[in-house]
Design a protein around this motif. Structure first.
Motif, PDB file in Angstrom:
ATOM      1  N   SER A  73     -55.600 -18.278 -29.927  1.00 63.58           N
ATOM      2  CA  SER A  73     -55.612 -18.086 -31.382  1.00 63.58           C
ATOM      3  C   SER A  73     -55.478 -16.612 -31.756  1.00 63.58           C
ATOM      4  O   SER A  73     -54.683 -16.243 -32.626  1.00 63.58           O
ATOM      5  CB  SER A  73     -56.910 -18.640 -31.984  1.00 63.58           C
ATOM      6  N   SER A  74     -56.257 -15.757 -31.095  1.00 64.15           N
ATOM      7  CA  SER A  74     -56.210 -14.332 -31.427  1.00 64.15           C
ATOM      8  C   SER A  74     -54.860 -13.722 -31.060  1.00 64.15           C
ATOM      9  O   SER A  74     -54.358 -12.859 -31.787  1.00 64.15           O
ATOM     10  CB  SER A  74     -57.348 -13.581 -30.734  1.00 64.15           C
ATOM     11  N   ARG A  76     -51.939 -15.285 -31.091  1.00 64.18           N
ATOM     12  CA  ARG A  76     -50.990 -15.711 -32.130  1.00 64.18           C
ATOM     13  C   ARG A  76     -51.185 -14.881 -33.395  1.00 64.18           C
ATOM     14  O   ARG A  76     -50.214 -14.412 -34.007  1.00 64.18           O
ATOM     15  CB  ARG A  76     -51.180 -17.195 -32.454  1.00 64.18           C
ATOM     16  N   ASN A  77     -52.436 -14.693 -33.778  1.00 64.37           N
ATOM     17  CA  ASN A  77     -52.718 -13.911 -34.987  1.00 64.37           C
ATOM     18  C   ASN A  77     -52.219 -12.474 -34.856  1.00 64.37           C
ATOM     19  O   ASN A  77     -51.632 -11.915 -35.789  1.00 64.37           O
ATOM     20  CB  ASN A  77     -54.218 -13.914 -35.277  1.00 64.37           C
ATOM     21  N   ASP A  78     -52.454 -11.864 -33.713  1.00 59.86           N
ATOM     22  CA  ASP A  78     -52.038 -10.478 -33.507  1.00 59.86           C
ATOM     23  C   ASP A  78     -50.515 -10.343 -33.477  1.00 59.86           C
ATOM     24  O   ASP A  78     -49.960  -9.359 -33.980  1.00 59.86           O
ATOM     25  CB  ASP A  78     -52.630  -9.941 -32.203  1.00 59.86           C
ATOM     26  N   PHE A 185     -48.664 -17.274 -43.661  1.00 60.32           N
ATOM     27  CA  PHE A 185     -49.591 -16.362 -43.002  1.00 60.32           C
ATOM     28  C   PHE A 185     -50.125 -15.262 -43.921  1.00 60.32           C
ATOM     29  O   PHE A 185     -50.917 -14.430 -43.486  1.00 60.32           O
ATOM     30  CB  PHE A 185     -48.916 -15.767 -41.767  1.00 60.32           C
ATOM     31  N   ARG A 189     -54.723 -17.911 -41.057  1.00 64.23           N
ATOM     32  CA  ARG A 189     -54.668 -17.453 -39.674  1.00 64.23           C
ATOM     33  C   ARG A 189     -55.218 -18.559 -38.771  1.00 64.23           C
ATOM     34  O   ARG A 189     -55.925 -19.467 -39.221  1.00 64.23           O
ATOM     35  CB  ARG A 189     -55.502 -16.177 -39.479  1.00 64.23           C
ATOM     36  N   PHE A 190     -54.893 -18.480 -37.493  1.00 61.81           N
ATOM     37  CA  PHE A 190     -55.434 -19.425 -36.524  1.00 61.81           C
ATOM     38  C   PHE A 190     -56.933 -19.165 -36.361  1.00 61.81           C
ATOM     39  O   PHE A 190     -57.383 -18.024 -36.402  1.00 61.81           O
ATOM     40  CB  PHE A 190     -54.706 -19.289 -35.190  1.00 61.81           C
ATOM     41  N   GLU A 192     -60.115 -18.387 -34.786  1.00 63.56           N
ATOM     42  CA  GLU A 192     -60.547 -17.756 -33.538  1.00 63.56           C
ATOM     43  C   GLU A 192     -61.916 -18.253 -33.068  1.00 63.56           C
ATOM     44  O   GLU A 192     -62.312 -17.982 -31.931  1.00 63.56           O
ATOM     45  CB  GLU A 192     -60.531 -16.235 -33.702  1.00 63.56           C
TER      46      GLU A 192
END
Length: 307
Positions: A73-74, A76-78, A185, A189-190, A192
């Protein structure tokens, strides 16, 4: 343009043999590739380096990044911070995208401005990749002859069904083949929290895509053409047996909070029934006491979160 994002960790072979070659074979060139790597060695970097010139020859922008954080998740977010496309297409490092896959997603978004998320049909790896999108399974044959149409739906308990459903409306998208308009987005966000018991955020695709489905009150879509063949790597994504049980319980709970937002009692009842059944099945593999310990870890986390 579409930004194709691959998040990866210690999967150099899959990158070099499966995902990156399939992107090179696309019949549509308006996309970029972002490889977001959290590996413990430089193997994935060397694989990526070997593809730079090949993507350049096709005029496809290809970039490699070392992930500052580990977790699906983190990561993908980054990675979103580097995306330049109008939509973002997430695939796994062990996903083979058919040559018409990216074009089909582009046409899907272009055909209806209300579609916020789209994906391709997903097949588990057959012996021959060429047969993946064309060979009809026995169940598909029975469904076609009976008139039954399988759908991608999510139950109140957080269980996702219908990954092999045909093209059309959907309530969730698979993590190995999910694309969203970039505007999504700006607000989402996904989750985390799904990484609480390990970097592999099990259920992140269901939790995130169903949130988009509910928020925009419009179906997600499985494109009519194109497909992804998922070729799972043999190694376990979740390390530690108690953590596996804890992840099952806790991540399903977080997903249920999204899927049963309007029917909390039914959602909780379905959730406990679901994790009970899956816990019994898991205990046959790793032992009842281990599963119980894992479930207790997750339950304590939930109690702390609620208070």
């Amino acid at each position: 343009m579409i930004s194709v994002v691959i998040i990866t960790r210690n999967r150099a072979r899959q990158l070099g043999d499966i995902s990156l070659p399939s992107l090179l074979a696309q019949d549509y060139g308006e996309f970029e590739v972002i490889l977001w790597d959290a590996s413990d060695t430089a193997d994935s970097y060397h694989v990526a380096e070997s593809f730079v010139e090949r993507f350049s020859q096709k005029r496809i922008f290809f970039r490699f990044f070392s992930a500052p954080r580990k977790g699906s998740s983190s990561q993908r977010n980054d990675a979103l911070s580097e995306c330049r496309g109008d939509s973002v297409f997430f695939i796994d490092d062990d996903s083979h995208v058919s040559p018409d896959g990216i074009r089909s997603l582009h046409e899907c978004f272009d055909s209806d401005s209300l579609i916020m998320g789209a994906g391709l049909r997903v097949f588990e790896a057959p012996s021959n990749l060429q047969d993946a999108g064309s060979r009809e399974t026995v169940s598909a044959f029975v469904e076609r002859r009976s008139g039954y149409r399988k759908k991608r739906v999510v139950s109140l308990s957080g269980s996702a069904k219908g990954i092999s459903a045909p093209a059309g409306p959907a309530e969730w998208l698979s993590g190995c083949s999910m694309a969203f308009r970039r505007e999504v987005f700006k607000s989402f966000r996904f989750n985390e929290k799904l990484e609480t018991f390990g970097p592999y955020a099990q259920c992140e695709d269901i939790e995130f895509s169903h949130r988009i489905f509910r928020t925009y009150n419009y179906p997600l879509w499985v494109a009519p053409r194109g497909y992804v063949v998922h070729i799972p790597a043999p190694e376990e994504r979740i390390v530690g047996t108690e953590k596996k049980a804890a992840t099952l319980f806790y991540n399903r709970y977080l997903t249920m909070q999204v899927t049963a937002a309007d029917h909390s009692f039914l959602g909780i009842a379905g959730f406990y029934w679901s994790v009970l059944r899956r816990g019994i099945a898991l205990s046959r593999k790793i032992g009842f006491r281990v599963v119980l310990n894992g479930y207790c870890m997750a339950y304590r986390k939930i109690r702390k979160q609620r208070h």
